[in-house]
Design a protein around this motif. Structure first.
Motif, PDB file in Angstrom:
ATOM      1  N   CYS A  11     -17.785 -92.811 -11.398  1.00  0.00           N
ATOM      2  CA  CYS A  11     -18.748 -92.600 -10.319  1.00  0.00           C
ATOM      3  C   CYS A  11     -18.343 -93.444  -9.115  1.00  0.00           C
ATOM      4  N   PRO A  12     -18.506 -92.935  -7.933  1.00  0.00           N
ATOM      5  CA  PRO A  12     -19.265 -91.738  -7.574  1.00  0.00           C
ATOM      6  C   PRO A  12     -18.401 -90.478  -7.419  1.00  0.00           C
ATOM      7  N   GLU A  13     -17.156 -90.500  -7.839  1.00  0.00           N
ATOM      8  CA  GLU A  13     -16.240 -89.383  -7.593  1.00  0.00           C
ATOM      9  C   GLU A  13     -16.764 -88.029  -8.095  1.00  0.00           C
ATOM     10  N   PRO A  14     -17.343 -87.914  -9.303  1.00  0.00           N
ATOM     11  CA  PRO A  14     -17.864 -86.603  -9.698  1.00  0.00           C
ATOM     12  C   PRO A  14     -18.947 -86.069  -8.751  1.00  0.00           C
ATOM     13  N   VAL A  15     -19.803 -86.944  -8.255  1.00  0.00           N
ATOM     14  CA  VAL A  15     -20.847 -86.520  -7.316  1.00  0.00           C
ATOM     15  C   VAL A  15     -20.225 -86.116  -5.984  1.00  0.00           C
ATOM     16  N   VAL A  16     -19.238 -86.862  -5.525  1.00  0.00           N
ATOM     17  CA  VAL A  16     -18.563 -86.542  -4.257  1.00  0.00           C
ATOM     18  C   VAL A  16     -17.887 -85.173  -4.360  1.00  0.00           C
ATOM     19  N   ASN A  41     -26.290 -88.428 -12.780  1.00  0.00           N
ATOM     20  CA  ASN A  41     -26.097 -88.564 -11.329  1.00  0.00           C
ATOM     21  C   ASN A  41     -25.947 -87.212 -10.642  1.00  0.00           C
ATOM     22  N   ILE A  42     -25.175 -86.310 -11.233  1.00  0.00           N
ATOM     23  CA  ILE A  42     -24.989 -84.987 -10.629  1.00  0.00           C
ATOM     24  C   ILE A  42     -26.295 -84.200 -10.699  1.00  0.00           C
ATOM     25  N   SER A  43     -27.017 -84.303 -11.800  1.00  0.00           N
ATOM     26  CA  SER A  43     -28.302 -83.607 -11.920  1.00  0.00           C
ATOM     27  C   SER A  43     -29.271 -84.083 -10.845  1.00  0.00           C
ATOM     28  N   ARG A  44     -29.358 -85.380 -10.662  1.00  0.00           N
ATOM     29  CA  ARG A  44     -30.251 -85.952  -9.648  1.00  0.00           C
ATOM     30  C   ARG A  44     -29.845 -85.466  -8.251  1.00  0.00           C
ATOM     31  N   ALA A  48     -32.164 -82.781  -5.933  1.00  0.00           N
ATOM     32  CA  ALA A  48     -32.622 -83.219  -4.616  1.00  0.00           C
ATOM     33  C   ALA A  48     -32.255 -82.208  -3.538  1.00  0.00           C
ATOM     34  N   ARG A  49     -31.259 -81.371  -3.822  1.00  0.00           N
ATOM     35  CA  ARG A  49     -30.821 -80.346  -2.877  1.00  0.00           C
ATOM     36  C   ARG A  49     -31.281 -78.951  -3.286  1.00  0.00           C
ATOM     37  N   LYS A  50     -32.296 -78.920  -4.154  1.00  0.00           N
ATOM     38  CA  LYS A  50     -32.947 -77.680  -4.575  1.00  0.00           C
ATOM     39  C   LYS A  50     -32.045 -76.753  -5.390  1.00  0.00           C
ATOM     40  N   TYR A  51     -31.218 -77.335  -6.256  1.00  0.00           N
ATOM     41  CA  TYR A  51     -30.410 -76.556  -7.189  1.00  0.00           C
ATOM     42  C   TYR A  51     -31.017 -76.654  -8.578  1.00  0.00           C
TER      43      TYR A  51
END
Length: 69
Positions: A11-16, A41-44, A48-51
């Motif tokens: 982290c945070p590379e997978p989220v990026v 982290n990706i789920s959160r 937050a972006r409505k996915y």
């Protein structure tokens, strides 16, 4: 649907990488990770972006399918 392999990345590379993928493919992406911290982290981030987020686990790897809600 675009697929991202973020296994082995800290982290945070997978989220990026997920963020970049949904910018170029806003309808949805599938992300493969290999640890629960990245799943959380990706789920959160996605929620937050409505996915909508669907998580499947196979052999210690997780696939998160993100679709625009």
């Amino acid at each position: 649907m675009m697929k991202i392999d973020a296994r082995g990345l800290a982290c945070p590379e997978p989220v990026v990488r997920t963020q970049k993928a949904i910018q170029s493919n806003p309808e949805g992406v599938a992300v493969m990770v290999d640890n629960m911290a990245s799943v959380e982290n990706i789920s959160r981030f996605a929620k937050a972006r409505k996915y909508a987020v669907e998580v499947t686990e196979e052999g210690g790897d997780y696939t998160l399918t993100l679709k625009k809600a």
